[in-house]
Design a protein around this motif. Structure first.
Motif, PDB file in Angstrom:
ATOM      1  N   PRO A 173      -5.259   2.779  -6.893  1.00  0.00           N
ATOM      2  CA  PRO A 173      -4.869   2.457  -5.535  1.00  0.00           C
ATOM      3  C   PRO A 173      -5.731   2.875  -4.253  1.00  0.00           C
ATOM      4  O   PRO A 173      -5.913   2.013  -3.414  1.00  0.00           O
ATOM      5  CB  PRO A 173      -3.523   3.382  -5.239  1.00  0.00           C
ATOM      6  CG  PRO A 173      -3.039   3.803  -6.727  1.00  0.00           C
ATOM      7  CD  PRO A 173      -4.312   3.871  -7.333  1.00  0.00           C
ATOM      8  N   ILE A 174      -6.749   3.664  -4.425  1.00  0.00           N
ATOM      9  CA  ILE A 174      -7.845   4.042  -3.584  1.00  0.00           C
ATOM     10  C   ILE A 174      -8.675   2.753  -3.500  1.00  0.00           C
ATOM     11  O   ILE A 174      -9.053   2.256  -2.646  1.00  0.00           O
ATOM     12  CB  ILE A 174      -8.521   5.510  -3.825  1.00  0.00           C
ATOM     13  CG1 ILE A 174      -7.751   6.445  -3.599  1.00  0.00           C
ATOM     14  CG2 ILE A 174      -9.580   5.419  -2.919  1.00  0.00           C
ATOM     15  CD1 ILE A 174      -7.984   7.596  -4.094  1.00  0.00           C
ATOM     16  N   ALA A 188      -8.027  -0.301  -4.571  1.00  0.00           N
ATOM     17  CA  ALA A 188      -7.655  -1.550  -4.098  1.00  0.00           C
ATOM     18  C   ALA A 188      -7.274  -1.288  -2.627  1.00  0.00           C
ATOM     19  O   ALA A 188      -7.307  -2.519  -1.899  1.00  0.00           O
ATOM     20  CB  ALA A 188      -6.199  -1.448  -4.878  1.00  0.00           C
ATOM     21  N   GLU A 189      -6.965  -0.430  -2.202  1.00  0.00           N
ATOM     22  CA  GLU A 189      -6.993  -0.212  -0.444  1.00  0.00           C
ATOM     23  C   GLU A 189      -8.231  -0.328   0.139  1.00  0.00           C
ATOM     24  O   GLU A 189      -8.394  -1.274   1.105  1.00  0.00           O
ATOM     25  CB  GLU A 189      -6.348   0.982  -0.008  1.00  0.00           C
ATOM     26  CG  GLU A 189      -6.089   1.113   1.408  1.00  0.00           C
ATOM     27  CD  GLU A 189      -5.113   2.393   1.638  1.00  0.00           C
ATOM     28  OE1 GLU A 189      -4.617   2.454   2.852  1.00  0.00           O
ATOM     29  OE2 GLU A 189      -4.915   3.138   0.761  1.00  0.00           O
ATOM     30  N   LEU A 190      -9.280   0.106  -0.280  1.00  0.00           N
ATOM     31  CA  LEU A 190     -10.553  -0.235   0.172  1.00  0.00           C
ATOM     32  C   LEU A 190     -10.847  -1.634   0.047  1.00  0.00           C
ATOM     33  O   LEU A 190     -11.467  -2.204   1.275  1.00  0.00           O
ATOM     34  CB  LEU A 190     -11.710   0.523  -0.635  1.00  0.00           C
ATOM     35  CG  LEU A 190     -11.753   2.100  -0.410  1.00  0.00           C
ATOM     36  CD1 LEU A 190     -12.536   2.584  -1.254  1.00  0.00           C
ATOM     37  CD2 LEU A 190     -12.079   2.594   1.097  1.00  0.00           C
ATOM     38  N   HIS A 191     -10.774  -2.305  -0.986  1.00  0.00           N
ATOM     39  CA  HIS A 191     -10.931  -3.686  -1.132  1.00  0.00           C
ATOM     40  C   HIS A 191     -10.156  -4.664  -0.164  1.00  0.00           C
ATOM     41  O   HIS A 191     -10.575  -5.606   0.533  1.00  0.00           O
ATOM     42  CB  HIS A 191     -10.849  -4.217  -2.519  1.00  0.00           C
ATOM     43  CG  HIS A 191     -11.191  -5.611  -2.846  1.00  0.00           C
ATOM     44  ND1 HIS A 191     -12.230  -5.959  -2.989  1.00  0.00           N
ATOM     45  CD2 HIS A 191     -10.393  -6.724  -2.802  1.00  0.00           C
ATOM     46  CE1 HIS A 191     -12.196  -7.314  -2.969  1.00  0.00           C
ATOM     47  NE2 HIS A 191     -10.875  -7.657  -3.105  1.00  0.00           N
ATOM     48  N   ARG A 192      -8.738  -4.224  -0.142  1.00  0.00           N
ATOM     49  CA  ARG A 192      -7.840  -5.188   0.644  1.00  0.00           C
ATOM     50  C   ARG A 192      -7.833  -4.667   2.060  1.00  0.00           C
ATOM     51  O   ARG A 192      -8.035  -5.706   2.841  1.00  0.00           O
ATOM     52  CB  ARG A 192      -6.394  -4.786   0.183  1.00  0.00           C
ATOM     53  CG  ARG A 192      -5.217  -5.605   0.721  1.00  0.00           C
ATOM     54  CD  ARG A 192      -4.031  -4.981   0.494  1.00  0.00           C
ATOM     55  NE  ARG A 192      -3.551  -3.710   1.319  1.00  0.00           N
ATOM     56  CZ  ARG A 192      -3.611  -2.620   0.766  1.00  0.00           C
ATOM     57  NH1 ARG A 192      -3.732  -2.433  -0.716  1.00  0.00           N
ATOM     58  NH2 ARG A 192      -3.121  -1.382   1.362  1.00  0.00           N
ATOM     59  N   LYS A 193      -8.354  -3.798   2.788  1.00  0.00           N
ATOM     60  CA  LYS A 193      -8.382  -3.256   3.932  1.00  0.00           C
ATOM     61  C   LYS A 193      -9.770  -3.757   4.620  1.00  0.00           C
ATOM     62  O   LYS A 193      -9.707  -4.247   5.918  1.00  0.00           O
ATOM     63  CB  LYS A 193      -8.060  -1.988   4.352  1.00  0.00           C
ATOM     64  CG  LYS A 193      -6.862  -1.413   4.337  1.00  0.00           C
ATOM     65  CD  LYS A 193      -6.664  -0.231   4.979  1.00  0.00           C
ATOM     66  CE  LYS A 193      -5.314   0.075   5.648  1.00  0.00           C
ATOM     67  NZ  LYS A 193      -5.139   1.581   5.987  1.00  0.00           N
ATOM     68  N   TYR A 194     -10.695  -3.564   3.888  1.00  0.00           N
ATOM     69  CA  TYR A 194     -12.217  -3.800   4.329  1.00  0.00           C
ATOM     70  C   TYR A 194     -12.905  -4.964   3.850  1.00  0.00           C
ATOM     71  O   TYR A 194     -14.162  -4.999   4.173  1.00  0.00           O
ATOM     72  CB  TYR A 194     -12.991  -2.408   4.372  1.00  0.00           C
ATOM     73  CG  TYR A 194     -12.067  -1.348   5.066  1.00  0.00           C
ATOM     74  CD1 TYR A 194     -11.974  -1.476   6.726  1.00  0.00           C
ATOM     75  CD2 TYR A 194     -11.465  -0.201   4.709  1.00  0.00           C
ATOM     76  CE1 TYR A 194     -11.241  -0.339   7.246  1.00  0.00           C
ATOM     77  CE2 TYR A 194     -10.874   0.658   5.354  1.00  0.00           C
ATOM     78  CZ  TYR A 194     -10.445   0.551   6.488  1.00  0.00           C
ATOM     79  OH  TYR A 194      -9.853   1.535   7.402  1.00  0.00           O
ATOM     80  N   CYS A 201     -14.204   3.226   5.942  1.00  0.00           N
ATOM     81  CA  CYS A 201     -13.938   3.609   4.385  1.00  0.00           C
ATOM     82  C   CYS A 201     -14.091   5.122   4.000  1.00  0.00           C
ATOM     83  O   CYS A 201     -13.163   5.742   3.447  1.00  0.00           O
ATOM     84  CB  CYS A 201     -15.023   2.588   3.548  1.00  0.00           C
ATOM     85  SG  CYS A 201     -14.813   0.846   3.642  1.00  0.00           S
ATOM     86  N   LEU A 218     -11.115   6.808   5.302  1.00  0.00           N
ATOM     87  CA  LEU A 218      -9.579   6.442   4.631  1.00  0.00           C
ATOM     88  C   LEU A 218      -9.935   7.332   3.381  1.00  0.00           C
ATOM     89  O   LEU A 218      -8.652   7.802   2.907  1.00  0.00           O
ATOM     90  CB  LEU A 218      -9.830   4.827   4.075  1.00  0.00           C
ATOM     91  CG  LEU A 218      -8.594   4.419   3.266  1.00  0.00           C
ATOM     92  CD1 LEU A 218      -8.240   2.793   3.543  1.00  0.00           C
ATOM     93  CD2 LEU A 218      -8.813   4.506   1.934  1.00  0.00           C
ATOM     94  N   ARG A 253      -7.008  10.914   2.105  1.00  0.00           N
ATOM     95  CA  ARG A 253      -6.294  10.704   1.022  1.00  0.00           C
ATOM     96  C   ARG A 253      -5.899  12.159   0.706  1.00  0.00           C
ATOM     97  O   ARG A 253      -6.865  12.884   0.292  1.00  0.00           O
ATOM     98  CB  ARG A 253      -6.803  10.150  -0.256  1.00  0.00           C
ATOM     99  CG  ARG A 253      -7.044   8.452   0.122  1.00  0.00           C
ATOM    100  CD  ARG A 253      -5.809   7.706   0.314  1.00  0.00           C
ATOM    101  NE  ARG A 253      -4.985   7.734  -0.697  1.00  0.00           N
ATOM    102  CZ  ARG A 253      -4.686   6.288  -1.184  1.00  0.00           C
ATOM    103  NH1 ARG A 253      -5.016   5.405  -0.783  1.00  0.00           N
ATOM    104  NH2 ARG A 253      -3.850   6.346  -2.225  1.00  0.00           N
TER     105      ARG A 253
END
Length: 97
Positions: free
Chosen positions: A27-28, A30-36, A73, A76, A80
């Motif tokens: 999930p970390i 994926a979130e980095l990829h999706r958000k930024y 990044c 973020l 966590r």
């Protein structure tokens, strides 16, 4: 053209298997990829349950934008609660290097 990279060394919480580790790391990434819109992946410590290394890269024509994305990044990942950020290695490269 400028390329920025970050390498995060993470200590994971109460993890007892590689499957549990993946459930925290994926999930970390994926979130980095999706958000930024960065390229991110687990890049090290694959055989250890409680350690993880996540690497990411960003390409930009502007160093200010590059630094801004890398800062976001880093914040973020540091925010966590399920991981402890042990260290971050940042590198900036230009096409003149």
């Amino acid at each position: 053209m400028y390329v920025g990279t970050l390498s995060f060394d993470l200590l994971l919480g109460d993890v007892h298997s590689l499957k549990e580790k993946r459930s925290l790391v994926r999930p970390i990434v994926a979130e980095l990829h999706r958000k930024y819109a960065v390229s991110a992946a687990e890049t090290g410590h694959q055989d250890l349950h409680r350690r993880a290394e996540i690497g990411l890269a960003v390409v930009s024509g502007d160093t200010e934008h590059l630094t801004d994305v890398l800062d976001r990044c880093e914040r973020l990942v540091a925010a966590r609660p399920e991981v402890e950020l042990l260290s971050v290695r940042r590198r900036l490269h230009s096409d003149e290097d």
